[in-house]
Design a protein around this motif. Structure first.
Motif, PDB file in Angstrom:
ATOM      1  N   LEU A   1       0.691  -1.124   0.100  1.00  0.00           N
ATOM      2  CA  LEU A   1      -0.067  -0.030  -0.152  1.00  0.00           C
ATOM      3  C   LEU A   1       0.902   1.307  -0.010  1.00  0.00           C
ATOM      4  CD1 LEU A   1      -2.668  -0.825   2.516  1.00  0.00           C
ATOM      5  CD2 LEU A   1      -2.758  -1.154   0.047  1.00  0.00           C
ATOM      6  N   LYS A   2       1.991   1.302   0.859  1.00  0.00           N
ATOM      7  CA  LYS A   2       2.727   2.206   0.810  1.00  0.00           C
ATOM      8  C   LYS A   2       3.465   2.742  -0.489  1.00  0.00           C
ATOM      9  CE  LYS A   2       6.730   4.218   3.429  1.00  0.00           C
ATOM     10  NZ  LYS A   2       7.902   3.811   4.507  1.00  0.00           N
ATOM     11  N   LEU A   3       3.564   1.751  -1.288  1.00  0.00           N
ATOM     12  CA  LEU A   3       4.256   1.707  -2.754  1.00  0.00           C
ATOM     13  C   LEU A   3       3.120   2.324  -3.816  1.00  0.00           C
ATOM     14  CD1 LEU A   3       6.746  -1.127  -2.940  1.00  0.00           C
ATOM     15  CD2 LEU A   3       7.352   1.271  -2.514  1.00  0.00           C
TER      16      LEU A   3
ATOM     17  N   GLU B   1      -6.752  -8.142   5.795  1.00  0.00           N
ATOM     18  CA  GLU B   1      -7.259  -7.302   6.774  1.00  0.00           C
ATOM     19  C   GLU B   1      -6.730  -5.878   6.557  1.00  0.00           C
ATOM     20  OE1 GLU B   1      -7.851  -8.242  10.884  1.00  0.00           O
ATOM     21  OE2 GLU B   1      -8.903 -10.270  10.417  1.00  0.00           O
ATOM     22  N   GLU B   2      -5.481  -5.872   6.157  1.00  0.00           N
ATOM     23  CA  GLU B   2      -4.673  -4.686   5.971  1.00  0.00           C
ATOM     24  C   GLU B   2      -5.088  -3.893   4.746  1.00  0.00           C
ATOM     25  OE1 GLU B   2      -2.639  -1.592   7.416  1.00  0.00           O
ATOM     26  OE2 GLU B   2      -2.899  -3.247   8.793  1.00  0.00           O
ATOM     27  N   THR B   3      -5.320  -4.550   3.853  1.00  0.00           N
ATOM     28  CA  THR B   3      -5.487  -3.993   2.299  1.00  0.00           C
ATOM     29  C   THR B   3      -7.108  -3.692   2.278  1.00  0.00           C
ATOM     30  OG1 THR B   3      -5.889  -6.338   1.440  1.00  0.00           O
ATOM     31  CG2 THR B   3      -3.978  -5.533   0.965  1.00  0.00           C
ATOM     32  N   ASP B   4      -7.907  -4.249   3.209  1.00  0.00           N
ATOM     33  CA  ASP B   4      -9.482  -3.975   3.148  1.00  0.00           C
ATOM     34  C   ASP B   4      -9.472  -2.574   3.659  1.00  0.00           C
ATOM     35  OD1 ASP B   4     -10.248  -6.230   1.969  1.00  0.00           O
ATOM     36  OD2 ASP B   4     -10.959  -7.231   4.035  1.00  0.00           O
TER      37      ASP B   4
ATOM     38  N   GLN C   1     -10.029   1.258  -2.573  1.00  0.00           N
ATOM     39  CA  GLN C   1      -9.522   0.869  -4.049  1.00  0.00           C
ATOM     40  C   GLN C   1      -8.490  -0.136  -4.293  1.00  0.00           C
ATOM     41  OE1 GLN C   1     -11.572   3.910  -4.464  1.00  0.00           O
ATOM     42  NE2 GLN C   1     -10.114   4.024  -6.153  1.00  0.00           N
ATOM     43  N   VAL C   2      -8.303  -1.045  -3.394  1.00  0.00           N
ATOM     44  CA  VAL C   2      -7.403  -2.114  -3.334  1.00  0.00           C
ATOM     45  C   VAL C   2      -8.195  -3.115  -3.845  1.00  0.00           C
ATOM     46  CG1 VAL C   2      -5.557  -3.620  -2.374  1.00  0.00           C
ATOM     47  CG2 VAL C   2      -5.354  -0.926  -1.991  1.00  0.00           C
TER      48      VAL C   2
ATOM     49  N   GLU D   1      -2.593  -1.045  -5.903  1.00  0.00           N
ATOM     50  CA  GLU D   1      -4.117  -1.362  -5.904  1.00  0.00           C
ATOM     51  C   GLU D   1      -4.520  -2.560  -6.540  1.00  0.00           C
ATOM     52  OE1 GLU D   1      -5.922   1.975  -7.644  1.00  0.00           O
ATOM     53  OE2 GLU D   1      -5.280   3.497  -5.554  1.00  0.00           O
ATOM     54  N   ASN D   2      -3.759  -3.150  -7.605  1.00  0.00           N
ATOM     55  CA  ASN D   2      -4.075  -4.493  -7.978  1.00  0.00           C
ATOM     56  C   ASN D   2      -3.077  -5.592  -7.564  1.00  0.00           C
ATOM     57  OD1 ASN D   2      -6.452  -3.846  -9.942  1.00  0.00           O
ATOM     58  ND2 ASN D   2      -5.028  -2.220 -10.639  1.00  0.00           N
ATOM     59  N   ILE D   3      -3.502  -6.455  -6.959  1.00  0.00           N
ATOM     60  CA  ILE D   3      -2.561  -7.420  -6.075  1.00  0.00           C
ATOM     61  C   ILE D   3      -3.178  -8.928  -6.377  1.00  0.00           C
ATOM     62  CG2 ILE D   3      -1.710  -8.264  -3.902  1.00  0.00           C
ATOM     63  CD1 ILE D   3      -2.182  -5.082  -2.944  1.00  0.00           C
TER      64      ILE D   3
END
Length: 328
Positions: free
Chosen positions: A169-171, A198-201, A205-206, A174-176
């Motif tokens: 996310l810091k970088l 849980e972190e990306t939620d 946008q991710v 959004e498409n993982i």
């Protein structure tokens, strides 16, 4: 040939005191230091076989591993082996090849070989595992999975997943694409993934697409080939282990997807060997060797009927290397 009597006379203590020292019994710090110096000076090596017969101990520990081609398993074993050598234990190592029934069979087999205790590097603990562990009535320790009612040494897999997600996310990704393993392996297949999700939620946008693959590099490579071809908009890819991540990088190379220019890649494990691969892998470094050392120390306490903590959890550290970069 130096005997216990010789050591006792030179140290000015009773033979029983030297015997307690050799069997990890209660001896004052001052006396222990004195006997240590004499043992080293005289080159005394106790007859572990004779001692084991007298004490009804074999000084053997059984270790059940999930498979032979695992870098993490090898690091854990190196920690167990070094500490076993230091403490006078011999190891009987059995490979279950990721087969639950073989693990259960080995629990009974090792008990028949009169080991003093058993360490299991576990993928999962089923009811059949629990029955075997109860049946053999031996000190038993599990590494890698949190199991209620059985002493365990675990890694903070949830936090590891969270650390990789925060980095992505810091970088600005959004498409993982996340390559996980079977949910039967709670630590690798559930906890790492759950920490990541849980972190990306937290960022709506991710988008994270999860694909199940295998620990086996060849199978992970084939899975990665298929899904990298289908998901060309992906900019950040995670492998549930470093080995899977390396398979992903090879698949990306085959498809002319440059890492990290076109897609960043990260894994979990932190094996030193991979710091020499180009590009060097961004990963979460686990304390595998320390877990092996701690496992043998803890099992020894169980054998001696000393108090232990039911669960010990080791932290880990994100190592940012060359396979991840900020998205343009």
């Amino acid at each position: 040939m130096v005997t216990i009597n010789d050591i006792a006379k030179e140290a000015g203590v009773a033979k029983s005191t030297v015997s307690r020292y050799l069997n990890n019994g209660s001896v004052s710090t001052k006396t222990q230091k004195k006997i240590d110096e004499i043992v080293k000076k005289r080159g005394y090596k106790p007859n572990t076989f004779a001692r084991s017969l007298k004490a009804q101990k074999t000084n053997m520990v059984g270790v059940i591993i999930p498979r032979l081609d695992s870098p993490s398993t090898n690091e854990v074993l190196s920690g167990i082996d070094a500490k076993a050598h230091e403490m006078g234990y011999q190891l009987i190592i059995t490979n279950a090849n990721q087969d639950n029934q073989r693990e259960i069979d080995y629990i009974y087999s090792l008990a028949k070989q009169k080991v003093d205790g058993i360490i299991l590097l576990a993928k999962e603990i089923t009811l059949e595992h629990r029955k075997a562990i109860t049946d053999v009535k031996l000190p038993f320790l599990v590494i890698g999975q949190n199991v209620e009612g059985i002493p365990t040494i675990v890694h903070d897999d949830f936090d590891a997943g969270s650390q990789v997600a925060k980095h992505a996310l810091k970088l600005g990704h959004e498409n993982i694409l996340y390559f996980t393993v079977s949910k039967e392996d709670k630590a690798v297949g559930q906890d790492r993934l759950q920490g990541f999700i849980e972190e990306t939620d937290k960022n709506k946008q991710v988008k994270v697409k999860v694909i199940e693959t295998s620990f086996i590099m060849r199978e992970a490579y084939e899975t990665a080939l298929l899904h990298l071809e289908k998901n060309k908009n992906i900019t950040f890819i995670v492998g549930a282990t470093d080995s899977i991540a390396i398979a992903i990088i090879k698949a990306a190379h085959a498809l002319d997807v440059k890492v990290p220019e076109k897609a960043s890649v990260a894994g979990y494990g932190g094996y030193d060997l991979l710091s020499f691969v180009t590009p060097a892998l961004t990963t979460v470094k686990y304390k595998y060797i320390e877990s092996g050392t701690l496992a043998l120390e803890t099992l020894n306490k169980m054998i001696l009927k000393e108090a232990i903590l039911d669960q010990l959890q080791l932290s880990n550290q994100l190592i940012i290397r060359e396979t991840t970069k900020k998205i343009k």
